[in-house]
Design a protein around this motif. Sequence first.
Motif, PDB file in Angstrom:
ATOM      1  N   LYS A  97     129.027  31.815  35.365  1.00 47.49           N
ATOM      2  CA  LYS A  97     127.980  31.981  34.363  1.00 47.49           C
ATOM      3  C   LYS A  97     128.578  32.358  33.006  1.00 47.49           C
ATOM      4  O   LYS A  97     128.106  31.932  31.955  1.00 47.49           O
ATOM      5  CB  LYS A  97     126.994  33.065  34.794  1.00 47.49           C
ATOM      6  N   GLN A 142     120.164  26.596  46.572  1.00 49.73           N
ATOM      7  CA  GLN A 142     119.251  26.422  45.448  1.00 49.73           C
ATOM      8  C   GLN A 142     118.156  25.437  45.809  1.00 49.73           C
ATOM      9  O   GLN A 142     118.328  24.573  46.649  1.00 49.73           O
ATOM     10  CB  GLN A 142     120.011  25.886  44.228  1.00 49.73           C
ATOM     11  N   LEU A 208      98.844  33.246  34.145  1.00 54.46           N
ATOM     12  CA  LEU A 208      99.701  32.443  35.012  1.00 54.46           C
ATOM     13  C   LEU A 208     100.395  31.319  34.244  1.00 54.46           C
ATOM     14  O   LEU A 208     101.601  31.114  34.380  1.00 54.46           O
ATOM     15  CB  LEU A 208      98.858  31.853  36.145  1.00 54.46           C
ATOM     16  N   LYS A 212     104.365  30.868  33.545  1.00 52.11           N
ATOM     17  CA  LYS A 212     105.043  29.653  33.997  1.00 52.11           C
ATOM     18  C   LYS A 212     105.959  29.103  32.895  1.00 52.11           C
ATOM     19  O   LYS A 212     107.095  28.700  33.169  1.00 52.11           O
ATOM     20  CB  LYS A 212     104.016  28.591  34.412  1.00 52.11           C
TER      21      LYS A 212
ATOM     22  N   GLN B 142     121.830  28.312  36.547  1.00 48.78           N
ATOM     23  CA  GLN B 142     121.017  29.107  37.460  1.00 48.78           C
ATOM     24  C   GLN B 142     120.838  30.514  36.908  1.00 48.78           C
ATOM     25  O   GLN B 142     121.676  31.014  36.189  1.00 48.78           O
ATOM     26  CB  GLN B 142     121.678  29.190  38.837  1.00 48.78           C
ATOM     27  N   SER B 143     119.751  31.106  37.277  1.00 48.66           N
ATOM     28  CA  SER B 143     119.605  32.517  36.962  1.00 48.66           C
ATOM     29  C   SER B 143     120.275  33.322  38.061  1.00 48.66           C
ATOM     30  O   SER B 143     120.393  32.864  39.185  1.00 48.66           O
ATOM     31  CB  SER B 143     118.132  32.896  36.877  1.00 48.66           C
ATOM     32  N   SER B 146     118.311  33.845  41.241  1.00 48.36           N
ATOM     33  CA  SER B 146     118.119  32.777  42.218  1.00 48.36           C
ATOM     34  C   SER B 146     119.288  32.674  43.185  1.00 48.36           C
ATOM     35  O   SER B 146     119.214  31.988  44.181  1.00 48.36           O
ATOM     36  CB  SER B 146     117.917  31.433  41.508  1.00 48.36           C
ATOM     37  N   VAL B 147     120.370  33.365  42.882  1.00 49.61           N
ATOM     38  CA  VAL B 147     121.530  33.298  43.753  1.00 49.61           C
ATOM     39  C   VAL B 147     121.648  34.559  44.604  1.00 49.61           C
ATOM     40  O   VAL B 147     122.298  34.573  45.629  1.00 49.61           O
ATOM     41  CB  VAL B 147     122.822  33.097  42.926  1.00 49.61           C
ATOM     42  N   ILE B 171      96.933  27.533  43.285  1.00 46.55           N
ATOM     43  CA  ILE B 171      96.871  28.715  42.424  1.00 46.55           C
ATOM     44  C   ILE B 171      98.114  28.790  41.553  1.00 46.55           C
ATOM     45  O   ILE B 171      98.043  29.059  40.361  1.00 46.55           O
ATOM     46  CB  ILE B 171      96.732  30.000  43.282  1.00 46.55           C
ATOM     47  N   ALA B 172      99.264  28.499  42.182  1.00 51.62           N
ATOM     48  CA  ALA B 172     100.531  28.555  41.445  1.00 51.62           C
ATOM     49  C   ALA B 172     100.550  27.540  40.316  1.00 51.62           C
ATOM     50  O   ALA B 172     101.233  27.729  39.308  1.00 51.62           O
ATOM     51  CB  ALA B 172     101.705  28.306  42.393  1.00 51.62           C
ATOM     52  N   GLU B 173      99.802  26.458  40.490  1.00 51.50           N
ATOM     53  CA  GLU B 173      99.755  25.441  39.432  1.00 51.50           C
ATOM     54  C   GLU B 173      98.953  25.942  38.230  1.00 51.50           C
ATOM     55  O   GLU B 173      98.973  25.332  37.172  1.00 51.50           O
ATOM     56  CB  GLU B 173      99.148  24.148  39.968  1.00 51.50           C
ATOM     57  N   ASP B 209     100.693  38.009  41.422  1.00 54.84           N
ATOM     58  CA  ASP B 209     101.559  38.632  42.425  1.00 54.84           C
ATOM     59  C   ASP B 209     101.737  37.728  43.643  1.00 54.84           C
ATOM     60  O   ASP B 209     102.820  37.666  44.231  1.00 54.84           O
ATOM     61  CB  ASP B 209     100.985  39.992  42.839  1.00 54.84           C
ATOM     62  N   VAL B 211     101.589  34.448  43.671  1.00 55.07           N
ATOM     63  CA  VAL B 211     102.468  33.339  43.282  1.00 55.07           C
ATOM     64  C   VAL B 211     103.920  33.808  43.224  1.00 55.07           C
ATOM     65  O   VAL B 211     104.835  33.089  43.604  1.00 55.07           O
ATOM     66  CB  VAL B 211     102.039  32.752  41.926  1.00 55.07           C
ATOM     67  N   LYS B 212     104.124  35.048  42.768  1.00 54.56           N
ATOM     68  CA  LYS B 212     105.481  35.574  42.684  1.00 54.56           C
ATOM     69  C   LYS B 212     106.139  35.587  44.068  1.00 54.56           C
ATOM     70  O   LYS B 212     107.304  35.233  44.217  1.00 54.56           O
ATOM     71  CB  LYS B 212     105.468  36.984  42.084  1.00 54.56           C
ATOM     72  N   GLN B 215     107.050  32.072  45.025  1.00 56.85           N
ATOM     73  CA  GLN B 215     108.227  31.570  44.308  1.00 56.85           C
ATOM     74  C   GLN B 215     109.497  32.192  44.855  1.00 56.85           C
ATOM     75  O   GLN B 215     110.502  31.522  45.040  1.00 56.85           O
ATOM     76  CB  GLN B 215     108.092  31.875  42.811  1.00 56.85           C
ATOM     77  N   ARG B 218     110.484  30.474  47.753  1.00 56.70           N
ATOM     78  CA  ARG B 218     110.640  29.031  47.585  1.00 56.70           C
ATOM     79  C   ARG B 218     109.634  28.221  48.387  1.00 56.70           C
ATOM     80  O   ARG B 218     109.998  27.254  49.044  1.00 56.70           O
ATOM     81  CB  ARG B 218     112.047  28.600  47.988  1.00 56.70           C
TER      82      ARG B 218
END
Lengths: 220, 220
Positions: A97, A142, A208, A212, B142-143, B146-147, B171-173, B209, B211-212, B215, B218
């Motif tokens: 990174k 990932q 939301l 996003k 990548q953040s 995420s790893v 909902i996530a959309e 929350d 949706v979090k 995510q 995944r």
Amino acid sequence: MSVIKVGLVDDNPTLLRNIGQNLALFEEVEIVFKAVNGQDALHKVSNHPTDIILMDIDMPEMDGIAATRSIKELHPAVKIIMLTVFDREDKIFEAIKAGATGYLMKDERPSRIVAAMEEVMEGGAPMSPIIALKTLQILRNQSVESVKIQSVMSPTAFDLSEREVEILEKIAEGLTYQQIGDKLFISAKTVRKHTENIYLKLHVHSKLDAVKIGQKNRWF
Amino acid sequence: MSVIKVGLVDDNPTLLRNIGQNLALFEEVEIVFKAVNGQDALHKVSNHPTDIILMDIDMPEMDGIAATRSIKELHPAVKIIMLTVFDREDKIFEAIKAGATGYLMKDERPSRIVAAMEEVMEGGAPMSPIIALKTLQILRNQSVESVKIQSVMSPTAFDLSEREVEILEKIAEGLTYQQIGDKLFISAKTVRKHTENIYLKLHVHSKLDAVKIGQKNRWF
DNA sequence: CACAAAATACGGCAAATGCCGTATTGAGCG
DNA sequence: CGCTCAATACGGCATTTGCCGTATTTTGTG
């Protein structure tokens, strides 16, 4: 480009001398400076034209990763190869990174290190086998989405003020307006007004959707 | 392990023969089968003890990536090195995800291909320089989060039904209950009831929350 | 078939949200 | 010194959301 100008950075004088002596045997490399810590390296790289820096990852003061970050910021063209004694797998990702181009074990044969430097000069990214495998393992975890090519926009590209970004962060955490107000010592009403302005700038109409956009552009 | 047992998979008979002839010159490899597509490979690998498969990434029928996925599922111990003619950077990531251990350009020198196979046998992950660089670039985007090592939970681990996951996706959309209802041909009231149940199972109290959690694990 | 689980649906209510105003203060800048 | 803009604050109102009920239908499974 015949001779590769190399800078060495290692807090251990003995190892520094060892590596230096080993590399000196190869006529295709020229050692332009040696540094004993990140600060030192940052200073010396500015005064010596440098192609590649061999950087120890574990150093006191400013460690190799922080040093890499700083150097890449000031001198993006300088390639950096990280060296490590142990398989510090937790550091690999951070080093990448930070902008490291290669990642080698210190016990690599000198000829392999020189080969790696030549590979870097040709646009490659040499890694010790164990490192290469580790990067694949990380990548394998990932999601496809997270790798999609996307033009990342900064908050300023949306004309968001610092305060607005701060508010959006709190929203992303899942806090209510009241909770955000309490945290920032402002009224919930003010938070809502900020949010209104954020929506206007991002062209969205809900928490939301705003979050996003923030996530897509990696603001938090 | 003295001789490496290799399987070749390529839809182009000419290239297949070329590679075969080139590798045959090296006594440290033994070609145990040749296949012309993924199906063929999947069948033949089951009947021949195999160490490494050299797999063309672009094939009709079952392409190299799908084949890699299938083979790794049935024979996890078999190492697969992907071969590609062009720099199909969009395929690299998919290939890695599918379980490929190495990734080489087809125009690599035969000796380099043999060296790569030996590297694989020693636990490495050989990649052509351009590929290695590409993986680093992907990783660099990548953040850190995420790893991070995280135990990814499946929706069923939270006791979510399929329908509930479907609702959560919408909902996530960023859709409202009414919009979700319209899409799924159910009433908004039903969507809200589903959401209530989702909240109970996820122990959250808002769309954000919920949706979090989705995510983080995944789910979408 | 009988039973359980999931999906469906509706009513009501308090709280949160989204959106429309207005207004004051302070910092930065030509 | 004015001007602008960001940050702050408040009022009001329609909509959405979160949460409490209840109830019917569908689906899957022993």
